[in-house]
Design an enzyme around this catalytic site. Structure first.
Site, PDB file in Angstrom:
ATOM      1  N   CYS A  55       0.874  -1.107   0.012  1.00  0.00           N
ATOM      2  CA  CYS A  55      -0.021   0.000  -0.055  1.00  0.00           C
ATOM      3  C   CYS A  55       1.015   1.257   0.018  1.00  0.00           C
ATOM      4  O   CYS A  55       1.331   1.632   1.071  1.00  0.00           O
ATOM      5  CB  CYS A  55      -0.871   0.121   1.106  1.00  0.00           C
ATOM      6  SG  CYS A  55      -2.061   1.533   1.217  1.00  0.00           S
TER       7      CYS A  55
ATOM      8  N   CYS B  15      -0.513   4.035   2.013  1.00  0.00           N
ATOM      9  CA  CYS B  15      -0.410   3.918   3.558  1.00  0.00           C
ATOM     10  C   CYS B  15       1.026   4.163   4.067  1.00  0.00           C
ATOM     11  O   CYS B  15       1.120   4.865   4.879  1.00  0.00           O
ATOM     12  CB  CYS B  15      -0.609   2.416   3.712  1.00  0.00           C
ATOM     13  SG  CYS B  15      -2.181   2.057   3.226  1.00  0.00           S
ATOM     14  N   ASP B  16       1.995   3.765   3.111  1.00  0.00           N
ATOM     15  CA  ASP B  16       3.423   3.599   3.607  1.00  0.00           C
ATOM     16  C   ASP B  16       4.343   4.645   2.940  1.00  0.00           C
ATOM     17  O   ASP B  16       5.589   4.723   3.216  1.00  0.00           O
ATOM     18  CB  ASP B  16       3.889   2.106   3.399  1.00  0.00           C
ATOM     19  CG  ASP B  16       2.944   1.124   4.497  1.00  0.00           C
ATOM     20  OD1 ASP B  16       2.460   1.493   5.403  1.00  0.00           O
ATOM     21  OD2 ASP B  16       2.969   0.035   3.792  1.00  0.00           O
TER      22      ASP B  16
END
Length: 324
Positions: free
Chosen positions: A144, A147-148
């Site tokens: 992701c 997300c990261d």
């Protein structure tokens, strides 16, 4: 007014499930939440348990570990009055009312019933299970980018995205804000992405697209983090090692819908179809929330929001169906 106890179950263990349970418990509907036992090969808490720092969930200015965030959600869920059961729902029959279900640890003859159910079983990112993947998971390897991608270990470093569709193109372009350069590995000789996305990707000076190329092995250094990727040309068979401090899979997700296959309407990719703007499925009394019905956003905060929607929709349904 019906005198029998109304049954309401939540299936799932991520942000959508626990947010739904919190709202339902506060409405005094006594929800029972089945968090599963390694359901879909993921620990209770869902995909967030496979991530480290979560820096984009509101209310945690210093960030929070994914596992800790889910522990807090569960704690709040229980404090509000949710009964959490660590068992996996293995069968669910939506053909008659009340709905019937069995669990993994229960006997086949031990059939339970429920009047309404919130399906929040999530989805799991597809992985390639390359050599080195487990060793460097969350130490350079992620599924992701949104997300990261902003995590410090990726700042001004060479990054790699695997995939040739729109999501791969979007993730690669997103990562150009953080990485020094982004290489996109495409197995075929062309992109599957839409023409607009493909043009944006190919024209970005911080992006290199390697066609007919696949990853072979993830490598790292003595710090325990990924720093290189061995790749192979599917056209010539030639191998090369490229610098890479981050590897992001963008090859799709698999929604956990085996429980309702053939019973609820799903789209071409297997996601549960909900009535736009609601959590309603094509079966009255069944509500879907989180990544099991959302293939676009797939964030903890949007999952939580849809869990709230499912709870409010379920509360309204039960009041109309069984209220005075």
């Amino acid at each position: 007014m019906h005198s029998r106890i109304i049954g309401l179950k939540v299936i799932g263990s991520g942000p959508a499930a626990h947010t739904a349970a919190i709202y339902l418990a506060r409405a005094e509907l006594k929800p029972v939440l089945y968090e599963g036992f390694m359901a879909n090969n993921v620990a209770a808490g869902g995909q967030l348990t496979t991530t480290t720092d979560v820096e984009n969930f509101p209310g945690f200015p210093q960030g929070i570990l994914g596992q800790e965030l889910m522990d807090k959600m569960k704690e709040q869920s229980v404090r509000c009055g949710t009964e959490v059961i660590t068992d996996t729902v293995s069968t669910l029959d939506l053909s008659s009312r009340p709905f019937k279900y069995t669990t993994e640890f229960g006997s086949e003859s031990n059939v339970h019933t429920t009047d309404a159910v919130v399906i929040a079983t999530g989805a799991s990112a597809r992985r390639l299970h390359l050599p080195g993947e487990e060793q460097y998971w969350q130490k350079g390897v992620s599924a992701c980018a949104v997300c990261d991608g902003a995590v410090p270990i990726f700042r001004n470093k060479p990054l790699v995205v695997i995939g040739g569709g729109d999501s791969a193109a979007e993730e690669a372009l997103f990562l150009t804000k953080y990485g020094s350069h982004v290489t996109v590995l495409v197995r075929r000789d062309k992109l599957r992405a839409s023409k607009t996305m493909a043009n944006r990707l190919l024209s970005n000076p911080k992006v290199t697209v390697k066609f007919t190329t696949r990853p072979v092995e993830i490598r790292g250094d003595d710090t325990g983090f990924m720093n290189a990727l061995l790749v192979k040309s599917t056209a010539t068979g030639a191998e090369e090692v490229i610098d890479a401090n981050g590897l992001f899979y963008a090859i799709g997700h698999d929604p956990a819908t085996s429980l309702v296959k053939g019973q609820l309407e799903t789209d071409a990719d297997g996601y549960i179809v909900t009535k736009p703007g609601t959590s309603l499925t094509n079966v009255e009394g069944v509500f879907a929330a989180g990544d099991v019905q959302d293939k676009k956003y797939r964030q903890a905060i949007t999952s939580a929001g849809s869990g709230c929607m499912a709870a409010l929709d379920a509360e309204k349904y039960l009041a109309e169906k069984f209220g005075e």
